[in-house]
Design an enzyme around this catalytic site. Sequence first.
Site, PDB file in Angstrom:
ATOM      1  N   ARG A 170       0.820  -1.215   0.000  1.00  0.00           N
ATOM      2  CA  ARG A 170       0.000   0.000   0.000  1.00  0.00           C
ATOM      3  C   ARG A 170       0.858   1.272   0.000  1.00  0.00           C
ATOM      4  O   ARG A 170       0.528   2.244  -0.670  1.00  0.00           O
ATOM      5  CB  ARG A 170      -0.912   0.007   1.223  1.00  0.00           C
ATOM      6  CG  ARG A 170      -2.039  -1.008   1.115  1.00  0.00           C
ATOM      7  CD  ARG A 170      -2.998  -0.822   2.247  1.00  0.00           C
ATOM      8  NE  ARG A 170      -4.072  -1.802   2.210  1.00  0.00           N
ATOM      9  CZ  ARG A 170      -5.100  -1.795   3.035  1.00  0.00           C
ATOM     10  NH1 ARG A 170      -5.203  -0.854   3.952  1.00  0.00           N
ATOM     11  NH2 ARG A 170      -6.037  -2.703   2.964  1.00  0.00           N
ATOM     12  N   ASP A 218     -15.133   9.982   9.155  1.00  0.00           N
ATOM     13  CA  ASP A 218     -14.095   8.995   8.870  1.00  0.00           C
ATOM     14  C   ASP A 218     -12.744   9.683   9.011  1.00  0.00           C
ATOM     15  O   ASP A 218     -12.650  10.915   8.908  1.00  0.00           O
ATOM     16  CB  ASP A 218     -14.248   8.414   7.453  1.00  0.00           C
ATOM     17  CG  ASP A 218     -13.605   7.034   7.333  1.00  0.00           C
ATOM     18  OD1 ASP A 218     -14.340   6.026   7.381  1.00  0.00           O
ATOM     19  OD2 ASP A 218     -12.362   6.970   7.224  1.00  0.00           O
TER      20      ASP A 218
HETATM   21  C1  LIG Z   1     -14.223  -1.249   6.845  1.00  0.00           C
HETATM   22  S1  LIG Z   1     -14.768   0.417   6.889  1.00  0.00           S
HETATM   23  C2  LIG Z   1     -16.413   0.248   7.514  1.00  0.00           C
HETATM   24  C3  LIG Z   1     -17.400   1.157   6.792  1.00  0.00           C
HETATM   25  C4  LIG Z   1     -18.858   1.028   7.254  1.00  0.00           C
HETATM   26  N1  LIG Z   1     -19.004   1.377   8.633  1.00  0.00           N
HETATM   27  C5  LIG Z   1     -19.379  -0.357   6.976  1.00  0.00           C
HETATM   28  O1  LIG Z   1     -19.551  -1.153   7.918  1.00  0.00           O
HETATM   29  O2  LIG Z   1     -19.622  -0.694   5.817  1.00  0.00           O
HETATM   30  C6  LIG Z   1     -13.871   1.056   8.324  1.00  0.00           C
HETATM   31  C7  LIG Z   1     -13.679   2.567   8.304  1.00  0.00           C
HETATM   32  O3  LIG Z   1     -13.144   2.999   9.559  1.00  0.00           O
HETATM   33  C8  LIG Z   1     -12.260   4.075   9.314  1.00  0.00           C
HETATM   34  N2  LIG Z   1     -11.305   4.237  10.431  1.00  0.00           N
HETATM   35  C9  LIG Z   1     -10.260   3.416  10.759  1.00  0.00           C
HETATM   36  N3  LIG Z   1      -9.583   3.933  11.794  1.00  0.00           N
HETATM   37  C10 LIG Z   1     -10.199   5.083  12.147  1.00  0.00           C
HETATM   38  C11 LIG Z   1      -9.957   6.062  13.153  1.00  0.00           C
HETATM   39  N4  LIG Z   1      -8.918   5.964  14.005  1.00  0.00           N
HETATM   40  N5  LIG Z   1     -10.794   7.127  13.218  1.00  0.00           N
HETATM   41  C12 LIG Z   1     -11.840   7.235  12.357  1.00  0.00           C
HETATM   42  N6  LIG Z   1     -12.117   6.352  11.384  1.00  0.00           N
HETATM   43  C13 LIG Z   1     -11.298   5.284  11.272  1.00  0.00           C
HETATM   44  C14 LIG Z   1     -11.573   3.684   8.020  1.00  0.00           C
HETATM   45  O4  LIG Z   1     -11.018   4.797   7.334  1.00  0.00           O
HETATM   46  C15 LIG Z   1     -12.694   3.003   7.232  1.00  0.00           C
HETATM   47  O5  LIG Z   1     -13.301   3.854   6.293  1.00  0.00           O
END
Ligand SMILES: C[S@@+](CC[C@H](N)C(=O)[O-])C[C@H]1O[C@@H](n2cnc3c(N)ncnc32)[C@H](O)[C@@H]1O
Length: 292
Positions: free
Chosen positions: A52, A161
């Site tokens: 990545r 996010d």
């Molecule tokens: C796998 S996606 C889930 C999206 C949605 N909630 C779903 O279930 O379809 C996880 C998201 O969490 C966000 N994320 C990860 N670490 C984070 C943090 N420390 N603060 C805010 N968002 C975060 C990522 O950028 C990502 O877009």
Amino acid sequence: MYAAEALKMEEPGRIEPSASLSARDFGRLSRFIYDTCGIKMPDVKKTMLEARLQKRLRSLGMHSFTDYCDFLFSQEGLDRELVPMLDMVTTNKTDFFREPDHFHYLTHTVLPEWVKRHPGGTLAIWSAGCSSGEEPYTLAMVLSEFAARNPGFDFKILATDISTRVLDKAKTAIYTESQVEPVAIELKKKYLLRSKDRASGMVRIVPELRAKVNFRRLNFMDDDFGMREHLDIIFCRNVIIYFDRQTQERLLQRFHRNMKPGSYIFMGHSETLSGLDVPLVSVYPTVYRKPR
Ligand SMILES: C[S@@+](CC[C@H](N)C(=O)[O-])C[C@H]1O[C@@H](n2cnc3c(N)ncnc32)[C@H](O)[C@@H]1O
């Protein structure tokens, strides 16, 4: 033709050998990522991280991960590279109507009870870790449908996010036909606009729905979430799976402080709060409630 010119002409097609990530640089990066955004990077993730971040090295014109780390940890790097680096590190998989029984439970159990207690009220809901917008726009469709059957009911959605890349996509609200496949045909007719160029296969969320969602960047590790208001419902699905137990517990305790008594939190289907020191009660598979 001069040799130098010939070389220049060949440049765009030349295949650069990929930089490799040493154990030391992986250690530096994984510690930094954990401290900055809570995402755990065990050794098995080394190859993924290397692949990545190679994209970042290429766009910065760098040839080694050591140079990249030195830059990232400098003041200039922290100012300029932190956000793009986190954009690469996060996993953003999502879907419209993902884990659909949650939306059924919301419509048939949570919302009817809520309107009885708050006639004429505005429901405040937070999609925490909203990725590219599929989850908050699904909520906007479901809540709009409920509002059509329950005059006087209104709602507002906060969607946050850490990744600016996915937030930019979410704000444009443009998706491919295949991305919106899980949306039922009658909802597609109401809430999606087809591109004028039919062949492009792109659709866009209607403006009335877009206006219901307020997107904002928020890192769950930040000291202050800037939340002045308490929530009726939080969706934080498929996010804490990337965190260790200690980080999960701290985050859930913070969510708990931002929840109204009687409010709900929806977690992902593979996530559990059991064993965490947080006073939330399980009411449905992976749905928890703050006692009144
Ligand atoms: C796998 S996606 C889930 C999206 C949605 N909630 C779903 O279930 O379809 C996880 C998201 O969490 C966000 N994320 C990860 N670490 C984070 C943090 N420390 N603060 C805010 N968002 C975060 C990522 O950028 C990502 O877009």
